[in-house]
Design a protein around this motif. Sequence first.
Motif, PDB file in Angstrom:
ATOM      1  N   VAL A 141     -12.026  41.450 -34.765  1.00  0.00           N
ATOM      2  CA  VAL A 141     -11.194  42.653 -34.955  1.00  0.00           C
ATOM      3  C   VAL A 141      -9.745  42.393 -34.546  1.00  0.00           C
ATOM      4  O   VAL A 141      -8.816  42.612 -35.325  1.00  0.00           O
ATOM      5  CB  VAL A 141     -11.789  43.845 -34.168  1.00  0.00           C
ATOM      6  CG1 VAL A 141     -10.888  45.072 -34.281  1.00  0.00           C
ATOM      7  CG2 VAL A 141     -13.189  44.170 -34.693  1.00  0.00           C
ATOM      8  N   LEU A 142      -9.548  41.931 -33.313  1.00  0.00           N
ATOM      9  CA  LEU A 142      -8.193  41.676 -32.811  1.00  0.00           C
ATOM     10  C   LEU A 142      -8.167  40.339 -32.088  1.00  0.00           C
ATOM     11  O   LEU A 142      -9.165  39.925 -31.494  1.00  0.00           O
ATOM     12  CB  LEU A 142      -7.774  42.761 -31.807  1.00  0.00           C
ATOM     13  CG  LEU A 142      -7.641  44.197 -32.297  1.00  0.00           C
ATOM     14  CD1 LEU A 142      -7.439  45.136 -31.101  1.00  0.00           C
ATOM     15  CD2 LEU A 142      -6.462  44.339 -33.263  1.00  0.00           C
ATOM     16  N   GLY A 143      -7.016  39.696 -32.112  1.00  0.00           N
ATOM     17  CA  GLY A 143      -6.791  38.510 -31.281  1.00  0.00           C
ATOM     18  C   GLY A 143      -5.669  38.844 -30.315  1.00  0.00           C
ATOM     19  O   GLY A 143      -4.569  39.191 -30.740  1.00  0.00           O
ATOM     20  N   ILE A 144      -5.975  38.785 -29.016  1.00  0.00           N
ATOM     21  CA  ILE A 144      -4.970  39.141 -28.010  1.00  0.00           C
ATOM     22  C   ILE A 144      -4.383  37.843 -27.472  1.00  0.00           C
ATOM     23  O   ILE A 144      -5.072  37.075 -26.783  1.00  0.00           O
ATOM     24  CB  ILE A 144      -5.609  39.951 -26.856  1.00  0.00           C
ATOM     25  CG1 ILE A 144      -6.528  41.054 -27.391  1.00  0.00           C
ATOM     26  CG2 ILE A 144      -4.543  40.481 -25.904  1.00  0.00           C
ATOM     27  CD1 ILE A 144      -5.897  42.024 -28.355  1.00  0.00           C
ATOM     28  N   THR A 145      -3.127  37.588 -27.792  1.00  0.00           N
ATOM     29  CA  THR A 145      -2.493  36.330 -27.387  1.00  0.00           C
ATOM     30  C   THR A 145      -1.450  36.579 -26.308  1.00  0.00           C
ATOM     31  O   THR A 145      -0.631  37.494 -26.438  1.00  0.00           O
ATOM     32  CB  THR A 145      -1.826  35.632 -28.587  1.00  0.00           C
ATOM     33  OG1 THR A 145      -2.842  35.245 -29.513  1.00  0.00           O
ATOM     34  CG2 THR A 145      -1.054  34.384 -28.167  1.00  0.00           C
ATOM     35  N   ALA A 146      -1.501  35.761 -25.267  1.00  0.00           N
ATOM     36  CA  ALA A 146      -0.474  35.811 -24.221  1.00  0.00           C
ATOM     37  C   ALA A 146       0.069  34.408 -24.004  1.00  0.00           C
ATOM     38  O   ALA A 146      -0.684  33.429 -24.057  1.00  0.00           O
ATOM     39  CB  ALA A 146      -1.060  36.355 -22.925  1.00  0.00           C
ATOM     40  N   THR A 147       1.368  34.319 -23.763  1.00  0.00           N
ATOM     41  CA  THR A 147       1.980  33.044 -23.385  1.00  0.00           C
ATOM     42  C   THR A 147       2.527  33.182 -21.974  1.00  0.00           C
ATOM     43  O   THR A 147       2.887  34.289 -21.547  1.00  0.00           O
ATOM     44  CB  THR A 147       3.133  32.640 -24.335  1.00  0.00           C
ATOM     45  OG1 THR A 147       4.085  33.697 -24.333  1.00  0.00           O
ATOM     46  CG2 THR A 147       2.655  32.399 -25.739  1.00  0.00           C
ATOM     47  N   ALA A 148       2.575  32.071 -21.251  1.00  0.00           N
ATOM     48  CA  ALA A 148       3.089  32.091 -19.873  1.00  0.00           C
ATOM     49  C   ALA A 148       3.409  30.654 -19.473  1.00  0.00           C
ATOM     50  O   ALA A 148       2.972  29.712 -20.148  1.00  0.00           O
ATOM     51  CB  ALA A 148       2.052  32.699 -18.927  1.00  0.00           C
ATOM     52  N   PRO A 149       4.151  30.497 -18.368  1.00  0.00           N
ATOM     53  CA  PRO A 149       4.498  29.133 -17.949  1.00  0.00           C
ATOM     54  C   PRO A 149       3.273  28.267 -17.647  1.00  0.00           C
ATOM     55  O   PRO A 149       3.301  27.064 -17.886  1.00  0.00           O
ATOM     56  CB  PRO A 149       5.343  29.349 -16.682  1.00  0.00           C
ATOM     57  CG  PRO A 149       5.902  30.729 -16.833  1.00  0.00           C
ATOM     58  CD  PRO A 149       4.862  31.522 -17.579  1.00  0.00           C
ATOM     59  N   THR A 150       2.200  28.856 -17.133  1.00  0.00           N
ATOM     60  CA  THR A 150       0.990  28.057 -16.886  1.00  0.00           C
ATOM     61  C   THR A 150      -0.184  28.665 -17.638  1.00  0.00           C
ATOM     62  O   THR A 150      -0.176  29.859 -17.974  1.00  0.00           O
ATOM     63  CB  THR A 150       0.611  28.024 -15.385  1.00  0.00           C
ATOM     64  OG1 THR A 150       0.217  29.354 -15.006  1.00  0.00           O
ATOM     65  CG2 THR A 150       1.755  27.551 -14.508  1.00  0.00           C
ATOM     66  N   LEU A 151      -1.207  27.832 -17.849  1.00  0.00           N
ATOM     67  CA  LEU A 151      -2.400  28.317 -18.553  1.00  0.00           C
ATOM     68  C   LEU A 151      -3.080  29.436 -17.759  1.00  0.00           C
ATOM     69  O   LEU A 151      -3.506  30.442 -18.321  1.00  0.00           O
ATOM     70  CB  LEU A 151      -3.363  27.136 -18.776  1.00  0.00           C
ATOM     71  CG  LEU A 151      -4.642  27.436 -19.547  1.00  0.00           C
ATOM     72  CD1 LEU A 151      -4.349  28.014 -20.927  1.00  0.00           C
ATOM     73  CD2 LEU A 151      -5.497  26.171 -19.682  1.00  0.00           C
ATOM     74  N   ARG A 152      -3.137  29.264 -16.435  1.00  0.00           N
ATOM     75  CA  ARG A 152      -3.764  30.285 -15.577  1.00  0.00           C
ATOM     76  C   ARG A 152      -3.095  31.651 -15.767  1.00  0.00           C
ATOM     77  O   ARG A 152      -3.750  32.677 -15.936  1.00  0.00           O
ATOM     78  CB  ARG A 152      -3.644  29.804 -14.118  1.00  0.00           C
ATOM     79  CG  ARG A 152      -4.183  30.707 -13.059  1.00  0.00           C
ATOM     80  CD  ARG A 152      -5.685  30.675 -12.963  1.00  0.00           C
ATOM     81  NE  ARG A 152      -6.269  31.802 -13.654  1.00  0.00           N
ATOM     82  CZ  ARG A 152      -7.541  31.908 -13.989  1.00  0.00           C
ATOM     83  NH1 ARG A 152      -8.391  30.936 -13.761  1.00  0.00           N
ATOM     84  NH2 ARG A 152      -7.996  32.972 -14.589  1.00  0.00           N
ATOM     85  N   GLU A 153      -1.743  31.634 -15.752  1.00  0.00           N
ATOM     86  CA  GLU A 153      -1.014  32.908 -15.917  1.00  0.00           C
ATOM     87  C   GLU A 153      -1.241  33.491 -17.314  1.00  0.00           C
ATOM     88  O   GLU A 153      -1.349  34.709 -17.476  1.00  0.00           O
ATOM     89  CB  GLU A 153       0.489  32.692 -15.701  1.00  0.00           C
ATOM     90  CG  GLU A 153       0.871  32.399 -14.251  1.00  0.00           C
ATOM     91  CD  GLU A 153       2.286  31.849 -14.165  1.00  0.00           C
ATOM     92  OE1 GLU A 153       3.185  32.611 -13.783  1.00  0.00           O
ATOM     93  OE2 GLU A 153       2.494  30.669 -14.488  1.00  0.00           O
ATOM     94  N   ALA A 154      -1.306  32.608 -18.305  1.00  0.00           N
ATOM     95  CA  ALA A 154      -1.517  33.094 -19.679  1.00  0.00           C
ATOM     96  C   ALA A 154      -2.892  33.743 -19.807  1.00  0.00           C
ATOM     97  O   ALA A 154      -3.039  34.792 -20.435  1.00  0.00           O
ATOM     98  CB  ALA A 154      -1.362  31.941 -20.668  1.00  0.00           C
ATOM     99  N   VAL A 155      -3.903  33.131 -19.182  1.00  0.00           N
ATOM    100  CA  VAL A 155      -5.264  33.681 -19.216  1.00  0.00           C
ATOM    101  C   VAL A 155      -5.275  35.067 -18.566  1.00  0.00           C
ATOM    102  O   VAL A 155      -5.802  36.036 -19.134  1.00  0.00           O
ATOM    103  CB  VAL A 155      -6.251  32.741 -18.471  1.00  0.00           C
ATOM    104  CG1 VAL A 155      -7.590  33.433 -18.240  1.00  0.00           C
ATOM    105  CG2 VAL A 155      -6.455  31.452 -19.254  1.00  0.00           C
ATOM    106  N   ASP A 156      -4.669  35.164 -17.380  1.00  0.00           N
ATOM    107  CA  ASP A 156      -4.686  36.442 -16.656  1.00  0.00           C
ATOM    108  C   ASP A 156      -3.982  37.529 -17.458  1.00  0.00           C
ATOM    109  O   ASP A 156      -4.464  38.665 -17.546  1.00  0.00           O
ATOM    110  CB  ASP A 156      -4.032  36.273 -15.272  1.00  0.00           C
ATOM    111  CG  ASP A 156      -4.871  35.379 -14.358  1.00  0.00           C
ATOM    112  OD1 ASP A 156      -6.064  35.194 -14.679  1.00  0.00           O
ATOM    113  OD2 ASP A 156      -4.341  34.855 -13.364  1.00  0.00           O
ATOM    114  N   LYS A 157      -2.857  37.156 -18.056  1.00  0.00           N
ATOM    115  CA  LYS A 157      -2.087  38.130 -18.847  1.00  0.00           C
ATOM    116  C   LYS A 157      -2.894  38.583 -20.075  1.00  0.00           C
ATOM    117  O   LYS A 157      -2.948  39.783 -20.382  1.00  0.00           O
ATOM    118  CB  LYS A 157      -0.776  37.468 -19.286  1.00  0.00           C
ATOM    119  CG  LYS A 157       0.239  38.351 -19.928  1.00  0.00           C
ATOM    120  CD  LYS A 157       1.561  37.562 -19.971  1.00  0.00           C
ATOM    121  CE  LYS A 157       2.523  38.053 -20.998  1.00  0.00           C
ATOM    122  NZ  LYS A 157       3.655  37.122 -21.160  1.00  0.00           N
ATOM    123  N   ALA A 158      -3.541  37.629 -20.744  1.00  0.00           N
ATOM    124  CA  ALA A 158      -4.321  37.984 -21.940  1.00  0.00           C
ATOM    125  C   ALA A 158      -5.438  38.962 -21.566  1.00  0.00           C
ATOM    126  O   ALA A 158      -5.626  39.989 -22.230  1.00  0.00           O
ATOM    127  CB  ALA A 158      -4.897  36.733 -22.592  1.00  0.00           C
TER     128      ALA A 158
END
Length: 422
Positions: A378-395
């Motif tokens: 249905v949806l793809g929720i994409t987040a970018t961040a300086p680190t992978l950990r931060e990107a995961v948490d944001k997503a």
Amino acid sequence: MNVLLIGGGGREHALAWKIAQSPKLGKFFAVPGSPGIADFAACVENISITDNAALVAFAADNAIDLAVIGPEAPLVNGLVDALNDAGIKAFGCNKDAAQIEGSKIFAKRLMKKYGIPTADFEVFDTPDAAKDYIRTKGVPIVVKADGLAAGKGVIVAQTLEEALTAVDEMKTFGAAGSKIVVEEFMDGEEASVLALTDGDKILPLIAAQDHKRALDGDKGLNTGGMGAYAPAPVVDDKIAAQVEEKILKPTIAALKAEGIIYRGCLYAGLMIVDGVAKVVEFNCRFGDPETQVVLPLLESDLLELMTACAAGDLGDKKLSWRDGSAVCVIMASGGYPKAYKKNLPIDGVTKAKSLGAMIFHAGTKLVGNELVTNGGRVLGITATAPTLREAVDKAYRCVDVIHFDDVHFRRDIAVKGTGTRN
Ligand code: AMP
Ligand code: GLY
């Protein structure tokens, strides 16, 4: 430049978002597009993406300079050939080249002939012959339908019973299942490397890792992909060089030697086993959801690159990348990849956007002003961040504010990359 984008999934939404950033873009159309793509392009819903004549006529009537083809079906159906015959340029490979995805047997035989690393395999015309072979080989073993089956015609069997049942299930894939491929099981870590190519030169994109299984811990059925992240650390510089030199370049050269010029995006699905990359499958187009994590990190002008590929002249173009990581979590309909409900209202998209996510629409539609579910993914929720950990948490912060009935998503996207639980 006037551009026509074919497709309406999450991958095409990401392509539309990126193409729209190009200063070279003039008019922008999408067939069929989606409520997400409508932010960037005029969506035309009354033409089928497999109706080559209607698409060529639309492109001619609207002075399209470049058609960009997202999904495999129109490529396998010869849309690029039809557009080119009418003098219209297209990013995407021609019908002959699309066999690399359209027929597993074509791809496996090409790899075998040209020494491109992949799992050993045999092809069978009858279920009985396939079953006899499986009994001699033992398990684990992999059973595949020959043609397109939306990523679902593959069974990785851990028991003999599962393998034999899988052979019988191949019938349910219609023409795709009339020939059966049985393959050696490769035990390793998967990654996807997509490359832009003009038929001669290649520009590999940063590696991504998809999550094909429906459930956490890589359990459950294979799907089109439940989430992705990039860059994938499993593809270090050494593996990346190996993929370029031993897989991507030799494949483009092998196709050329067979009289096929491959222009567009070549997707190598890889298994990394003890430091060696082997091909699991090739796709003749961008990956979904890999595109939703790779493009947000690409700094270069995608439209310019696609135009150069379509013209057969990448010249000395290089890619430039943003620092950081991207993660995409797919929110799917409960039941996917099997039966699921549609038309369920989706809440929270505006809130999720305000938390910094990109929301790529994979299977949605508008009923009046209401956004509702309209597909398995249905949806793809994409987040970018300086680190992978931060990107995961944001997503996941964004995922947690979106709701529809029966929603299903994996909680462990990118755990392989961060090494810790989400
Ligand atoms: P395919 O559609 O060929 O990419 O297969 C779908 C998924 O099945 C892959 O992403 C892998 O997870 C798994 N798979 C396919 N072939 C193999 C293999 N030979 N060994 C292990 N896993 C495989
Ligand atoms: N993510 C898998 C595919 O695009 O086929």
